[in-house]
Scaffold this motif. Structure first.
Motif, PDB file in Angstrom:
ATOM      1  N   LYS A  12      11.193   9.544  -1.809  1.00 59.52           N
ATOM      2  CA  LYS A  12      11.744   8.609  -0.840  1.00 59.52           C
ATOM      3  C   LYS A  12      12.654   7.594  -1.516  1.00 59.52           C
ATOM      4  O   LYS A  12      13.789   7.374  -1.126  1.00 59.52           O
ATOM      5  CB  LYS A  12      10.606   7.888  -0.107  1.00 59.52           C
ATOM      6  CG  LYS A  12       9.779   8.799   0.786  1.00 59.52           C
ATOM      7  CD  LYS A  12       8.681   8.010   1.484  1.00 59.52           C
ATOM      8  CE  LYS A  12       7.876   8.927   2.404  1.00 59.52           C
ATOM      9  NZ  LYS A  12       6.795   8.185   3.086  1.00 59.52           N
ATOM     10  N   THR A  37      10.662   3.789  -7.475  1.00 52.95           N
ATOM     11  CA  THR A  37      10.177   2.455  -7.860  1.00 52.95           C
ATOM     12  C   THR A  37       9.311   2.510  -9.114  1.00 52.95           C
ATOM     13  O   THR A  37       8.953   1.471  -9.658  1.00 52.95           O
ATOM     14  CB  THR A  37       9.379   1.807  -6.714  1.00 52.95           C
ATOM     15  OG1 THR A  37       8.306   2.683  -6.336  1.00 52.95           O
ATOM     16  CG2 THR A  37      10.262   1.561  -5.502  1.00 52.95           C
ATOM     17  N   LEU A  81      -2.199  10.263 -10.888  1.00 50.95           N
ATOM     18  CA  LEU A  81      -2.632   9.419  -9.774  1.00 50.95           C
ATOM     19  C   LEU A  81      -3.148   8.074 -10.277  1.00 50.95           C
ATOM     20  O   LEU A  81      -2.870   7.027  -9.684  1.00 50.95           O
ATOM     21  CB  LEU A  81      -3.705  10.145  -8.959  1.00 50.95           C
ATOM     22  CG  LEU A  81      -3.235  11.390  -8.206  1.00 50.95           C
ATOM     23  CD1 LEU A  81      -4.421  12.126  -7.612  1.00 50.95           C
ATOM     24  CD2 LEU A  81      -2.218  11.023  -7.128  1.00 50.95           C
ATOM     25  N   ALA A 126      -0.162   5.852 -11.461  1.00 52.00           N
ATOM     26  CA  ALA A 126       0.545   5.271 -10.319  1.00 52.00           C
ATOM     27  C   ALA A 126      -0.250   4.130  -9.707  1.00 52.00           C
ATOM     28  O   ALA A 126       0.303   3.083  -9.350  1.00 52.00           O
ATOM     29  CB  ALA A 126       0.827   6.352  -9.276  1.00 52.00           C
ATOM     30  N   GLU A 127      -1.547   4.328  -9.605  1.00 47.26           N
ATOM     31  CA  GLU A 127      -2.414   3.282  -9.040  1.00 47.26           C
ATOM     32  C   GLU A 127      -2.362   2.009  -9.890  1.00 47.26           C
ATOM     33  O   GLU A 127      -2.293   0.894  -9.354  1.00 47.26           O
ATOM     34  CB  GLU A 127      -3.849   3.807  -8.964  1.00 47.26           C
ATOM     35  CG  GLU A 127      -4.843   2.798  -8.402  1.00 47.26           C
ATOM     36  CD  GLU A 127      -6.277   3.308  -8.428  1.00 47.26           C
ATOM     37  OE1 GLU A 127      -7.171   2.551  -8.002  1.00 47.26           O
ATOM     38  OE2 GLU A 127      -6.506   4.452  -8.881  1.00 47.26           O
ATOM     39  N   GLY A 157       0.638   0.095  -9.269  1.00 45.63           N
ATOM     40  CA  GLY A 157       0.770  -0.286  -7.869  1.00 45.63           C
ATOM     41  C   GLY A 157       1.891   0.402  -7.119  1.00 45.63           C
ATOM     42  O   GLY A 157       2.491  -0.183  -6.205  1.00 45.63           O
ATOM     43  N   ILE A 158       2.165   1.658  -7.484  1.00 48.10           N
ATOM     44  CA  ILE A 158       3.257   2.404  -6.851  1.00 48.10           C
ATOM     45  C   ILE A 158       2.710   3.673  -6.197  1.00 48.10           C
ATOM     46  O   ILE A 158       1.880   4.375  -6.783  1.00 48.10           O
ATOM     47  CB  ILE A 158       4.332   2.802  -7.884  1.00 48.10           C
ATOM     48  CG1 ILE A 158       4.884   1.564  -8.592  1.00 48.10           C
ATOM     49  CG2 ILE A 158       5.458   3.578  -7.213  1.00 48.10           C
ATOM     50  CD1 ILE A 158       5.675   0.633  -7.732  1.00 48.10           C
ATOM     51  N   SER A 159       3.177   3.970  -4.988  1.00 52.72           N
ATOM     52  CA  SER A 159       2.791   5.217  -4.337  1.00 52.72           C
ATOM     53  C   SER A 159       3.326   6.395  -5.150  1.00 52.72           C
ATOM     54  O   SER A 159       4.473   6.359  -5.618  1.00 52.72           O
ATOM     55  CB  SER A 159       3.375   5.271  -2.925  1.00 52.72           C
ATOM     56  OG  SER A 159       3.225   6.568  -2.379  1.00 52.72           O
ATOM     57  N   PRO A 160       2.531   7.455  -5.329  1.00 53.78           N
ATOM     58  CA  PRO A 160       3.007   8.618  -6.097  1.00 53.78           C
ATOM     59  C   PRO A 160       4.326   9.187  -5.592  1.00 53.78           C
ATOM     60  O   PRO A 160       5.133   9.659  -6.392  1.00 53.78           O
ATOM     61  CB  PRO A 160       1.862   9.627  -5.929  1.00 53.78           C
ATOM     62  CG  PRO A 160       0.652   8.785  -5.736  1.00 53.78           C
ATOM     63  CD  PRO A 160       1.115   7.609  -4.920  1.00 53.78           C
ATOM     64  N   VAL A 161       4.569   9.129  -4.285  1.00 49.76           N
ATOM     65  CA  VAL A 161       5.808   9.705  -3.748  1.00 49.76           C
ATOM     66  C   VAL A 161       7.032   8.868  -4.113  1.00 49.76           C
ATOM     67  O   VAL A 161       8.166   9.309  -3.915  1.00 49.76           O
ATOM     68  CB  VAL A 161       5.732   9.889  -2.211  1.00 49.76           C
ATOM     69  CG1 VAL A 161       4.637  10.873  -1.855  1.00 49.76           C
ATOM     70  CG2 VAL A 161       5.529   8.565  -1.502  1.00 49.76           C
ATOM     71  N   GLU A 162       6.814   7.668  -4.638  1.00 49.87           N
ATOM     72  CA  GLU A 162       7.921   6.834  -5.092  1.00 49.87           C
ATOM     73  C   GLU A 162       8.021   6.822  -6.615  1.00 49.87           C
ATOM     74  O   GLU A 162       8.750   6.030  -7.199  1.00 49.87           O
ATOM     75  CB  GLU A 162       7.774   5.409  -4.556  1.00 49.87           C
ATOM     76  CG  GLU A 162       7.905   5.330  -3.040  1.00 49.87           C
ATOM     77  CD  GLU A 162       7.815   3.915  -2.507  1.00 49.87           C
ATOM     78  OE1 GLU A 162       7.722   2.968  -3.320  1.00 49.87           O
ATOM     79  OE2 GLU A 162       7.849   3.755  -1.281  1.00 49.87           O
ATOM     80  N   CYS A 163       7.280   7.745  -7.244  1.00 53.76           N
ATOM     81  CA  CYS A 163       7.286   7.843  -8.707  1.00 53.76           C
ATOM     82  C   CYS A 163       8.003   9.104  -9.166  1.00 53.76           C
ATOM     83  O   CYS A 163       7.942  10.150  -8.506  1.00 53.76           O
ATOM     84  CB  CYS A 163       5.858   7.893  -9.260  1.00 53.76           C
ATOM     85  SG  CYS A 163       4.974   6.323  -9.203  1.00 53.76           S
TER      86      CYS A 163
END
Length: 220
Positions: free
Chosen positions: A2, A5, A151, A154-155, A158-164
């Motif tokens: 998407k 970030t 996972l 990313a946690e 603080g970033i959603s995996p789909v934005e990584c």
């Protein structure tokens, strides 16, 4: 993806060109237990955690040792062979990391190597302060090719995996990052052997290609 970030890096073969030394450490460990292997056999374990690698090798070669004993011996050789002069950053990686940091892209590391080794390598390259999180294979229940390590990384930032975006040089790592839902770049490092990177969203032959793909984000 998407939007970008966060970027999560593998370490061995992506940040530092260390796979040949890892291979030497592993083969010397096995030789101490009377086992001889070649690169074709060992390349399947590139990117795989110690627990899974040693457990499989114990079964394949009927080694009279525990995972803990093999890991301890492996650590001995790592401390002996990974000197200051042997730690060489992959070309282009320092520039990429610094430009991502400048653009406030959060950065993490997800490596199957133990935590002490990760910290030692990144300190030697003077890159450790750019990372918001460091996750080792020792900190997750399931190692690559399972997605757990990505996972968790990313946690922690603080970033959603789909934005990584993940950058990997090994088949197991590419599968792990894709399973975590991340846009995945497969870096064809010649020293990482014949890795199947085909599940990646993009395959590159240099880290400079990654930077070129991200020009819109990284432009000064």
């Amino acid at each position: 993806m998407k939007r970008l970030t966060g970027v999560i890096f593998d370490m061995d073969g992506v940040i530092v060109d260390s796979e040949p030394i890892h291979y030497l450490c592993d083969t010397k460990t096995l030789e101490d237990y009377g086992v001889e292997v070649d690169f074709d056999e060992m390349q399947r374990y590139i990117g795989v955690g110690n627990e899974a690698m040693w457990s499989d090798l114990i079964k394949r070669h009927q080694i009279k040792a525990t995972v803990e004993e093999l890991t301890k011996r492996q650590d001995y050789y790592k401390k002996e062979l990974f000197g200051k002069d042997s730690i060489v950053a992959v070309r282009g990686i320092e520039s990429l990391i610094k430009k991502l940091h400048k653009k406030d892209i959060k950065i993490a590391l997800a490596s199957s190597s133990p935590k002490y080794f990760i910290e030692s390598i990144l300190k030697s390259l003077d890159l450790i302060n750019y990372f918001g999180a460091l996750v080792s294979g020792d900190e997750v229940t399931r190692s690559k090719p399972e997605p757990d390590i990505y996972l968790k990384a990313a946690e922690l930032i603080g970033i959603s995996p789909v934005e990584c975006m993940a950058i990997e040089d090994a088949a197991a790592g590419v599968i792990a990052a894709k399973a975590a839902g991340m846009y995945t770049i497969g870096y064809k490092n010649p020293n990482s052997g014949n890795q199947d990177l085909s599940p990646a969203d993009l395959i590159v032959e240099s880290i400079w290609e990654v930077e070129n793909r991200l020009k819109a984000i990284l432009i000064d």
